[in-house]
Design a protein around this motif. Structure first.
Motif, PDB file in Angstrom:
ATOM      1  N   GLU A  14       0.835  -1.207   0.000  1.00 20.35           N
ATOM      2  CA  GLU A  14       0.000   0.000   0.000  1.00 20.35           C
ATOM      3  C   GLU A  14       0.872   1.260   0.000  1.00 20.35           C
ATOM      4  O   GLU A  14       0.579   2.234  -0.705  1.00 20.35           O
ATOM      5  CB  GLU A  14      -0.940   0.014   1.222  1.00 20.35           C
ATOM      6  N   ILE A  15       1.932   1.259   0.807  1.00 20.51           N
ATOM      7  CA  ILE A  15       2.828   2.428   0.856  1.00 20.51           C
ATOM      8  C   ILE A  15       3.491   2.635  -0.507  1.00 20.51           C
ATOM      9  O   ILE A  15       3.570   3.750  -1.026  1.00 20.51           O
ATOM     10  CB  ILE A  15       3.900   2.257   1.956  1.00 20.51           C
ATOM     11  N   LYS A  16       3.947   1.540  -1.081  1.00 21.40           N
ATOM     12  CA  LYS A  16       4.613   1.612  -2.381  1.00 21.40           C
ATOM     13  C   LYS A  16       3.673   2.190  -3.439  1.00 21.40           C
ATOM     14  O   LYS A  16       4.045   3.078  -4.213  1.00 21.40           O
ATOM     15  CB  LYS A  16       5.069   0.195  -2.775  1.00 21.40           C
ATOM     16  N   ALA A  17       2.443   1.693  -3.457  1.00 20.81           N
ATOM     17  CA  ALA A  17       1.472   2.138  -4.459  1.00 20.81           C
ATOM     18  C   ALA A  17       1.110   3.618  -4.257  1.00 20.81           C
ATOM     19  O   ALA A  17       0.940   4.362  -5.220  1.00 20.81           O
ATOM     20  CB  ALA A  17       0.206   1.280  -4.377  1.00 20.81           C
ATOM     21  N   LEU A  18       1.027   4.026  -2.988  1.00 20.81           N
ATOM     22  CA  LEU A  18       0.598   5.388  -2.675  1.00 20.81           C
ATOM     23  C   LEU A  18       1.668   6.429  -3.009  1.00 20.81           C
ATOM     24  O   LEU A  18       1.352   7.557  -3.389  1.00 20.81           O
ATOM     25  CB  LEU A  18       0.247   5.473  -1.183  1.00 20.81           C
ATOM     26  N   GLY A  26       8.547  13.383   1.148  1.00 24.26           N
ATOM     27  CA  GLY A  26       9.781  13.195   1.916  1.00 24.26           C
ATOM     28  C   GLY A  26       9.612  12.285   3.111  1.00 24.26           C
ATOM     29  O   GLY A  26      10.585  11.802   3.693  1.00 24.26           O
ATOM     30  N   GLY A  27       8.361  12.064   3.500  1.00 28.19           N
ATOM     31  CA  GLY A  27       8.132  11.217   4.675  1.00 28.19           C
ATOM     32  C   GLY A  27       6.776  10.543   4.620  1.00 28.19           C
ATOM     33  O   GLY A  27       5.808  11.103   4.128  1.00 28.19           O
ATOM     34  N   VAL A  28       6.733   9.313   5.113  1.00 24.42           N
ATOM     35  CA  VAL A  28       5.486   8.546   5.127  1.00 24.42           C
ATOM     36  C   VAL A  28       5.264   8.026   6.547  1.00 24.42           C
ATOM     37  O   VAL A  28       6.170   7.454   7.144  1.00 24.42           O
ATOM     38  CB  VAL A  28       5.552   7.332   4.162  1.00 24.42           C
ATOM     39  N   VAL A  29       4.079   8.278   7.082  1.00 30.00           N
ATOM     40  CA  VAL A  29       3.724   7.733   8.393  1.00 30.00           C
ATOM     41  C   VAL A  29       2.599   6.733   8.185  1.00 30.00           C
ATOM     42  O   VAL A  29       1.627   7.011   7.486  1.00 30.00           O
ATOM     43  CB  VAL A  29       3.258   8.837   9.366  1.00 30.00           C
ATOM     44  N   SER A  30       2.737   5.554   8.793  1.00 30.28           N
ATOM     45  CA  SER A  30       1.642   4.585   8.718  1.00 30.28           C
ATOM     46  C   SER A  30       1.275   4.129  10.117  1.00 30.28           C
ATOM     47  O   SER A  30       2.136   3.979  10.984  1.00 30.28           O
ATOM     48  CB  SER A  30       2.029   3.384   7.853  1.00 30.28           C
ATOM     49  N   PHE A  31      -0.011   3.952  10.337  1.00 31.03           N
ATOM     50  CA  PHE A  31      -0.487   3.401  11.592  1.00 31.03           C
ATOM     51  C   PHE A  31      -1.291   2.153  11.269  1.00 31.03           C
ATOM     52  O   PHE A  31      -2.142   2.162  10.381  1.00 31.03           O
ATOM     53  CB  PHE A  31      -1.377   4.394  12.348  1.00 31.03           C
ATOM     54  N   THR A  96      -0.152   8.502   5.789  1.00 30.18           N
ATOM     55  CA  THR A  96      -0.090   9.907   5.388  1.00 30.18           C
ATOM     56  C   THR A  96       1.312  10.175   4.860  1.00 30.18           C
ATOM     57  O   THR A  96       2.300   9.759   5.462  1.00 30.18           O
ATOM     58  CB  THR A  96      -0.370  10.834   6.595  1.00 30.18           C
ATOM     59  N   ALA A  97       1.384  10.867   3.728  1.00 30.49           N
ATOM     60  CA  ALA A  97       2.669  11.150   3.101  1.00 30.49           C
ATOM     61  C   ALA A  97       2.768  12.645   2.822  1.00 30.49           C
ATOM     62  O   ALA A  97       1.825  13.257   2.331  1.00 30.49           O
ATOM     63  CB  ALA A  97       2.802  10.369   1.800  1.00 30.49           C
ATOM     64  N   SER A  98       3.911  13.227   3.178  1.00 32.30           N
ATOM     65  CA  SER A  98       4.080  14.665   2.960  1.00 32.30           C
ATOM     66  C   SER A  98       5.554  14.980   2.712  1.00 32.30           C
ATOM     67  O   SER A  98       6.425  14.120   2.855  1.00 32.30           O
ATOM     68  CB  SER A  98       3.575  15.445   4.171  1.00 32.30           C
ATOM     69  N   ALA A  99       5.829  16.242   2.365  1.00 29.86           N
ATOM     70  CA  ALA A  99       7.204  16.651   2.118  1.00 29.86           C
ATOM     71  C   ALA A  99       8.008  16.592   3.426  1.00 29.86           C
ATOM     72  O   ALA A  99       9.163  16.191   3.443  1.00 29.86           O
ATOM     73  CB  ALA A  99       7.228  18.067   1.539  1.00 29.86           C
TER      74      ALA A  99
END
Lengths: 149, 85
Positions: A14-18, A26-31, A96-99
């Motif tokens: 899911e992270i890869k696809a997103l 620049g950063g990805v947070v997953s819960f 959530t992914a952001s700069a």
């Protein structure tokens, strides 16, 4: 993006696809929320999640939209499962992914706090001593309220 | 209109969904609950403690004193417990 599904999910995929094709991230947070085998002092064998099809999707989409408005997000995803689950199973995923990391961290916490009080899901726990519906907690309302403007 | 019941409300009432046309004097959600309770003990038991009843009109959260005029779908359910504890 939001998804309400019975099937399990693969967090890595899911992270890869997103994040694919978006190098401004620049950063990805997953819960990832998991089913526990203990509720209070009760031992739990299975947990069943019921939801309100239609309204669930609507509310999750609105919660995600709210997060997109409040923080600088490049991408986000909410997956919530329903149906019968066992201890150790994944229930919910928020990405959530952001700069920069602060937006991703805060937005992720916001998504979880809001969906707990606004998305129409109900949990039923079954153990050796029978089964019961999980009651909502005041602490969840308190957690959600701290994001009020 | 379609009435929907979820979680323990569905269990206590004994069904998840029904089509109904309430009487003309049913104006608000609270009136609707009163009217439903008059239909049988299962409803009266399910709606006994109104503090723990949540309602959605056309899939939007609503209050007990909101009017139901024009509603196509009204759902009753306990406070939500999704996510992770």
């Amino acid at each position: 993006m939001i998804r309400v599904q019975q099937e399990d999910f693969d967090v890595g995929a899911e992270i890869k696809a997103l994040t694919k094709g978006n190098p401004s991230i620049g950063g990805v947070v997953s819960f990832i929320g998991l089913v526990r085998d203990i509720a209070g002092d009760r031992s739990i064998d299975t947990m069943t999640l019921e939801h309100y099809p239609g309204m669930t999707e609507k509310m999750l989409a609105r919660i995600e939209e709210e997060a997109q408005e409040r923080w600088n997000l490049d991408a986000s995803l909410i997956i919530h499962r329903y149906g019968p689950l066992n201890p150790g199973d994944q229930i919910v995923l928020t990405i959530t992914a952001s700069a920069h990391r602060q937006d991703a961290f805060e937005a992720n916490e916001f998504l979880m706090d809001w969906l707990k009080t606004k998305a129409p899901f109900w949990k039923r726990e079954a153990g050796a001593d029978g089964d019961n519906w999980v009651e909502a907690k005041d602490s969840d309302d308190v957690a959600a309220a701290r994001w009020s403007p | 209109m379609t009435l929907m019941y979820f979680a323990w409300l569905k269990q206590k009432i004994g069904m998840g969904e029904e089509e109904l046309t309430p009487h003309d004097n049913v104006v608000t959600v609270a009136d609707l609950i009163d009217w439903l309770c008059s239909r049988g003990d299962n409803f009266a038991t399910a709606f006994e403690d109104r503090d723990v009843i949540r309602v959605a009109i056309n899939q939007e959260f609503a209050e007990l004193d909101d009017p139901i005029a024009g509603a196509a779908e009204i759902a009753f359910f306990p406070p939500v417990t999704g996510g992770q504890t």
